[in-house]
Design an enzyme around this catalytic site. Structure first.
Site, short mmCIF file in Angstrom:
data_model
loop_
_atom_site.label_atom_id
_atom_site.label_comp_id
_atom_site.label_asym_id
_atom_site.label_seq_id
_atom_site.Cartn_x
_atom_site.Cartn_y
_atom_site.Cartn_z
N TYR A 292 -9.27 5.33 -0.65
CA TYR A 292 -8.94 6.57 -1.33
C TYR A 292 -10.15 7.50 -1.47
O TYR A 292 -10.02 8.71 -1.52
CB TYR A 292 -8.43 6.28 -2.75
CG TYR A 292 -7.19 5.44 -2.84
CD1 TYR A 292 -5.99 5.86 -2.29
CD2 TYR A 292 -7.21 4.22 -3.52
CE1 TYR A 292 -4.84 5.10 -2.41
CE2 TYR A 292 -6.07 3.46 -3.65
CZ TYR A 292 -4.89 3.89 -3.09
OH TYR A 292 -3.75 3.15 -3.22
N SER A 333 -2.49 4.18 5.83
CA SER A 333 -3.17 4.71 4.66
C SER A 333 -3.01 3.76 3.48
O SER A 333 -2.07 2.97 3.42
CB SER A 333 -2.62 6.09 4.29
OG SER A 333 -1.41 5.96 3.55
N ASP A 334 -3.93 3.86 2.53
CA ASP A 334 -3.73 3.16 1.27
C ASP A 334 -2.57 3.82 0.54
O ASP A 334 -2.07 4.87 0.95
CB ASP A 334 -5.01 3.18 0.43
CG ASP A 334 -5.19 1.90 -0.38
OD1 ASP A 334 -4.17 1.33 -0.81
OD2 ASP A 334 -6.34 1.48 -0.60
N TRP A 335 -2.15 3.23 -0.56
CA TRP A 335 -0.86 3.57 -1.14
C TRP A 335 -0.86 4.91 -1.90
O TRP A 335 -1.78 5.20 -2.64
CB TRP A 335 -0.44 2.43 -2.07
CG TRP A 335 0.51 1.45 -1.44
CD1 TRP A 335 1.63 0.93 -2.02
CD2 TRP A 335 0.45 0.87 -0.13
NE1 TRP A 335 2.27 0.07 -1.14
CE2 TRP A 335 1.57 0.01 0.03
CE3 TRP A 335 -0.41 1.00 0.95
CZ2 TRP A 335 1.84 -0.70 1.19
CZ3 TRP A 335 -0.16 0.29 2.12
CH2 TRP A 335 0.95 -0.55 2.22
#
Length: 638
Positions: A292, A333-335
């Site tokens: 992020y 991608s991260d969440w």
């Protein structure tokens, strides 16, 4: 097979010449994408043109999914699942899911089979890829890791790093592969190869520590152990994270949250944090996940790097990951980078750091332009469909990502058989051999920091009268006689967690241990009083490297753990298993030193209270105390 097993699924067919196949589109013939004799590339070339835009878009989203207690498919949304299972599979077309709680191996296998059978109802029967965060140790924090539950339990990753044993890491990752595959988990959202260079960072327990050479070696062993020599039907695909290294967090705050969005590099040590990803790519990692965080003040090769979250950063994902490092796998991608997440009364804003002002559609366009293939934690397929309809995203760009995602599914053999055997799952997951190996690794990973002739506990004073805090008395009773007060004891055994500042404003924040590493003065005083009554053995669970200096003047022994069950702890303290752990991170002298340190660079060994690599072998009886992070070691970060 047992009565709950649906292996082969409703589409199982046989050609006139006796070749088994799955008629996934229900047209009665074996199409090239259904032919297991063809290569993954040939099968994708056949399938991709058949898919509608809607189907291809569905491939590009991965969200949280939950199962019922007996393996049921949920008919409505769950705690973290935003939609009912049938809705996301049949209506939205998703085929990648991150599963949270797993009640038992049999339930998980049953649920996988039901989910795969449901996926066969989609137009081309695209099988589901189930992913998971780490779940073989002690951490319980949604979005980070889960306690082992039915799986075998091992040290957290820092504990494996404390053993400095590449062969053990390879063995552990092979166990993970066997247990995951048994229940249908085919993608690991790990390893986490960030360098733990900021002492306050709350994610370092799942890392391999701060030594770049160790992290690189462990990364290679871990990826190869879970995937095998190449990605295939016997593999679990790895998602190596968090690119390009998430450890250099300003003030140690985590970018899950707005106050932790900045990554800084005052030591100009960006390349060291990047290095383990080159090893993951060389080992064949199927996917890579950017973090992020947004780089602040980062200049690389004379060019300033855009100050936006790494998943939004074209210089980082396309320029570094794709072009420099040559990675052509899936970038997931991260969440929740696109939409906010609401669970109950809690909110977690979308981690769109540096682009907060953009609308969801604009965020998706920027993520795709940066190089992202799959949106983690999202199921907003209509937003992407609208972007294509409005000309902001081309269908050819959708095809690029869909191809990569389909290639992984074909290489894993999911199109040929995504089903598992419930009986085999129950037999494999958490079996006695795996559990014994995990317990022994836990006991060995213990790091003895100080010992004034009180360890091991099997000396001439046995049986000891032991005052106990933080360890189950019934387990201690196997090694001595638990007593109610320190004044009645021959020895006090006290186990405490590392300190942190409790926070519970934003969703998930409660599970992150952040802030000061100082222990409360009242705790220090109370333990000092115990030490006045009898010798004190202090055990500290170091999910972060706490400030231990206040205890050293009165503790008779100080021990560090990185994920150790009480029974394994007592095995180590008693000598049944001799601890061999060495610190995978530095233990700082004070919070002043922590605040002065550079987040991207480990402090000099001389500045640490206990330097990385320190550990008293054989309880100090052989006096093998090692400071591996000396000046020559530190030069590896230049």
């Amino acid at each position: 097979m047992n009565r709950h097993d649906t292996r082969g699924g409703p589409s199982a067919r046989t050609t006139p010449d006796g070749l088994a196949f799955r008629d996934l589109n229900g047209n009665g013939i074996m199409d090239p994408y259904e032919d297991s004799r063809l290569s993954a590339e040939e099968r994708v070339n056949d399938l991709l043109p058949r898919l509608s835009l809607r189907e291809k878009i569905g491939l590009m989203f991965q969200t949280v999914i939950e199962m019922g207690p007996d393996g049921e498919l949920l008919a409505e949304s769950g705690v973290f699942a935003k939609s009912a299972t049938a809705t996301v599979v049949l209506d939205k077309g998703l085929s990648a899911f991150n599963v949270h709680a797993i009640p038992s191996a049999r339930a998980a296998a049953r649920w996988n089979n039901r989910l795969q059978a449901l996926a066969e109802q989609t137009p081309h029967g695209i099988p589901v890829t189930l992913s998971t965060d780490p779940r073989h140790s002690f951490t319980e924090s949604s979005g980070v890791a889960f306690t082992s539950g039915p799986f075998s339990q091992w040290p957290d990753m820092l504990g494996l790093a404390a053993l400095d044993d590449v062969d053990l890491v390879a063995r552990f990752s092979e166990v993970v592969r066997a247990e995951y595959r048994a229940v249908g988990l085919r993608m690991a959202l790990h390893p986490q190869v960030d360098l733990a260079t900021e002492a306050r960072w709350g994610r370092q327990l799942q890392t391999f520590g701060s030594d770049v050479d160790r992290v690189r070696a462990y990364t290679r062993a871990y990826v190869r152990g879970i995937q095998g020599p190449r990605l295939g039907p016997d593999s679990v695909a790895t998602t190596t994270k968090h690119f390009p290294g998430g450890g250099a967090q300003k003030d140690g705050e985590d970018p899950h949250f707005p106050y932790g969005r900045e990554q800084v590099y005052p030591g100009n040590n960006f390349e060291a944090h990047l290095a383990p990803f080159a090893d993951a790519i060389a080992a064949g990692t199927a996917a890579i996940m950017p973090y992020y965080g947004m780089p602040v003040g980062l200049v690389r090769h004379g060019r300033p790097i855009e100050e936006v979250g790494f998943a939004y950063n074209r210089q980082i994902l396309t320029g570094v990951l794709r072009e420099e490092l040559g990675f052509d796998g899936v970038i997931v991608s991260d969440w929740e980078l696109v939409t906010d997440n609401h669970v109950g009364g809690k909110l977690l804003p979308a981690r769109a750091w540096g682009v907060e002002e953009l609308a969801p559609a604009e965020r998706i366009v920027k993520l795709l332009d940066a190089g992202v293939d799959q949106f983690g934690g999202e199921e907003c397929v209509d937003v992407l469909a609208d972007a294509v309809a409005q000309g902001a995203v081309t269908e050819s760009r959708i095809d690029e990502s869909a191809r990569r995602i389909l290639l992984t599914k074909f290489r894993l053999g999911l199109f040929d058989d995504p089903y598992v055997d419930e009986d085999a799952a129950e037999r494999i997951v958490g079996n006695a051999e795996f559990r014994a190996q995990g317990l022994r690794a836990q006991a060995q990973s213990i790091v003895v920091l100080t010992n004034h002739d009180v360890l091991p506990l099997d000396g001439p004073r046995s049986p000891l009268r032991i005052y106990v805090e933080g360890v189950m008395p019934e387990i201690v009773a196997e090694y001595g006689e638990p007593v109610a007060a320190p004044r009645d004891a021959d020895l006090a055994l006290v186990r405490i967690p590392a300190p942190y500042e409790p926070r519970d404003d934003l969703l998930l924040e409660r599970g992150f241990h952040q802030g000061s590493l100082d222990f409360r003065p009242g705790l220090v005083s109370r333990l000092a009083r115990i030490a006045e009554e009898c010798p004190l053995v202090l055990v500290v669970d170091l999910d972060r490297p706490a400030i231990l200096a206040p205890f050293l003047s009165f503790a008779s022994a100080t021990v560090a753990c990185f994920g150790v069950a009480d029974c394994a702890l007592m095995d180590g303290l008693s000598g049944r298993v001799v601890p061999s752990g060495r610190l995978p991170v530095d233990i700082p002298r004070s919070m002043d030193d922590v605040r002065k340190a550079m987040p991207d660079y480990p402090a000099p060994a001389a500045d640490a209270l206990f330097a990385r690599g320190f550990g008293m072998q054989d309880y100090g009886r052989r006096q093998e105390e090692v400071h591996s992070a000396d000046a020559s070691d530190a030069r590896r970060f230049d």
